[in-house]
Each structure stands twice: as C-alpha cells, then as structure tokens.
Design an enzyme around this catalytic site. Structure first.
Site, PDB file in Angstrom:
ATOM      1  N   HIS A 184      60.764  64.579  34.909  1.00 20.86           N
ATOM      2  CA  HIS A 184      60.638  63.591  36.419  1.00 20.86           C
ATOM      3  C   HIS A 184      59.875  65.154  37.480  1.00 20.86           C
ATOM      4  O   HIS A 184      59.959  66.726  37.507  1.00 20.86           O
ATOM      5  CB  HIS A 184      61.866  63.460  37.069  1.00 20.86           C
ATOM      6  CG  HIS A 184      62.849  64.683  37.515  1.00 20.86           C
ATOM      7  ND1 HIS A 184      63.034  64.882  38.998  1.00 20.86           N
ATOM      8  CD2 HIS A 184      63.925  65.079  37.135  1.00 20.86           C
ATOM      9  CE1 HIS A 184      64.159  65.635  38.677  1.00 20.86           C
ATOM     10  NE2 HIS A 184      64.401  65.716  37.913  1.00 20.86           N
ATOM     11  N   CYS A 185      59.631  64.251  38.304  1.00 18.11           N
ATOM     12  CA  CYS A 185      59.212  65.711  40.237  1.00 18.11           C
ATOM     13  C   CYS A 185      59.407  64.047  40.827  1.00 18.11           C
ATOM     14  O   CYS A 185      60.792  63.686  40.705  1.00 18.11           O
ATOM     15  CB  CYS A 185      58.394  65.410  39.806  1.00 18.11           C
ATOM     16  SG  CYS A 185      56.683  64.861  39.212  1.00 18.11           S
TER      17      CYS A 185
END
Length: 250
Positions: A184-185
């Site tokens: 994820h970011c």
C-alpha cells in the site's frame, strides 16, 4: 450466472497465460459453455488483445535485433502511459492483483479488522515515514503481521530503484510461505503499483507491459513518470538475464 464476469476473467487468463488472441480464446471456451461478457468487459478484452499483440510483435522483432538494440525494444513512456490510462475504472480501497497479493490505500492499511478478514500476513508500506503513513511494526503488534517499510515520496524525482529488489524479495518470501501480502501507499496507485510491477518483473520474468496488463485486470494503477522510467531501466537490466533463461529453456 457464469456468463459475463467469470467468462471475462477466463478469457483474459487464456490471452495472457496461454498466448491466445481474443477470438481464439472465445473459440476455445464456447464449445463447452456459452458466454456473454457485457459490452464494457468486451471492450476491455479488446484493448487487452491489442496490447498483448503489440507486445508479441515487439518480442518477435526483438528476436531479430542484436544486444545493442535493447533500448529500442522497451516501450517509450508515452506508450506506457497510454496503456495505464486507457479505459480506467474507479479504484477500490483494495484489490487482489496476483494470487495472495493485494494493492490498497492508506485506509486499508489502518483497518485491522479488514486486514484480519483478508488474512493478510505481510504488509509492505510504500509510503512509510514520520511525515507520511507512520504505521510500522509496532502499529500491528496486536496482529500476526510482518511489516516492511519503504520511505518513498510520490515524486518523479524520487529514486525508487534501490527498493525494487528488497521489496520484491519481501513479497516473494511471504508468498512462498503461503502468506498474503498487502502493498500500500496513500492511494494505492503510484508507489505501491511500481513496487508490485517490479516484483512481477523480478520474480516472474514478466516484461513491464505484461506486468501492467496483469495488474490492470484487477486494479488500475498509476506510477508517476519518474517511476515508469525507472521501471523501464529495470526491464533493460533484466532482459539479458531473461534472454539467457529463455535460451536455456529452449
């Protein structure tokens, strides 16, 4: 009903994995079952078909070129952007983009109930850092989760290449242990997308175009132009190895 969504995914599988054209994939399925992807899915399959055929033509051409022509074999940034931004769909908080490999946004990374329900065992935070998404291993202390953080800025000038190999190894080791990985970011588009593409190139030998197409079957991603160029350079560095492996297989 087994005629639209499921058939679309089966056709895409036959096109990507078995190398069939769209018409050939339809012809292979229809003797066993009538299928009817909706008009939107059909258009996406046609776009996939065109993209795969372009890549096949590029590979055939590459076989006739000498090693000095490697740069010409890699699609330019403009073509990569067109592949990424054509026929985009709304992006969900999280999607499985490869068996047991998920791309998601910050909200998913902080939702421990959702992480548990997904069975996530490993988390790669591509936006780690005090002034970004400051979770870390301690944040997940009440879950059986292994954490790896990459302090990357979503900026074309940021050099993500030093993290390609270590991130790919983290993902690959987790999947080999039958784990489930969330990458994820902030939005689940640029940094996380770039690291997943690098993993597919490193560990599965996919070209950059093939990796993009594979991920886009389940989630639209958008690495910034700097990351795309770094992925192009990664492909150039990996291609001699892939060529040697192909020759050994032959």
């Amino acid at each position: 009903m087994g005629v639209s969504r499921s058939s679309t995914l089966v056709l895409a599988y036959l096109m990507i994995v078995e190398g069939l054209r769209l018409q050939e994939a339809v012809a292979a399925v229809r003797p066993h079952r009538d299928i009817c992807p909706n008009p939107g899915f059909l258009q996406q399959l046609r776009s996939l078909d065109r993209g795969l055929e372009r890549e096949r033509r590029r590979r055939r051409k590459a076989q006739t070129l000498c090693h000095s022509a490697l740069e010409e074999e890699t699609p330019p940034l403009l073509e990569l952007r067109q592949i990424l931004w054509t026929n985009r769909k709304p992006v969900a908080p999280v999607n499985q983009v490869w068996p047991n490999l998920y791309i998601g946004d910050e909200s998913v990374a902080r939702d421990k109930t959702l992480l548990s329900s997904l069975g996530v065992t490993h988390i790669l935070n591509a936006a780690a850092g005090r002034h970004r998404i400051n979770t870390g291993q301690q944040f997940y202390s009440d879950l059986e989760v292994e954490y790896y953080g990459v302090e990357a800025a979503d900026h074309p000038e940021f050099d993500l290449r030093p993290f390609f190999n270590s991130s790919a190894l983290f993902i690959n080791n987790a999947l080999e242990q039958n784990g489930k990985v969330l990458v994820h970011c902030a939005m689940g588009l640029s940094r996380s997308g770039a690291l997943v593409l690098a993993y597919l190139m490193f560990c599965h030998g996919l070209s950059l175009v093939d990796a993009i197409i594979a991920v886009r079957l389940n989630r639209d991603i958008g690495p910034n132009s700097g990351f795309l160029e770094q992925l192009r350079q990664l492909e150039l560095s990996l291609r001699p190895q892939s060529r040697e492996m192909t020759e050994e297989d032959d």
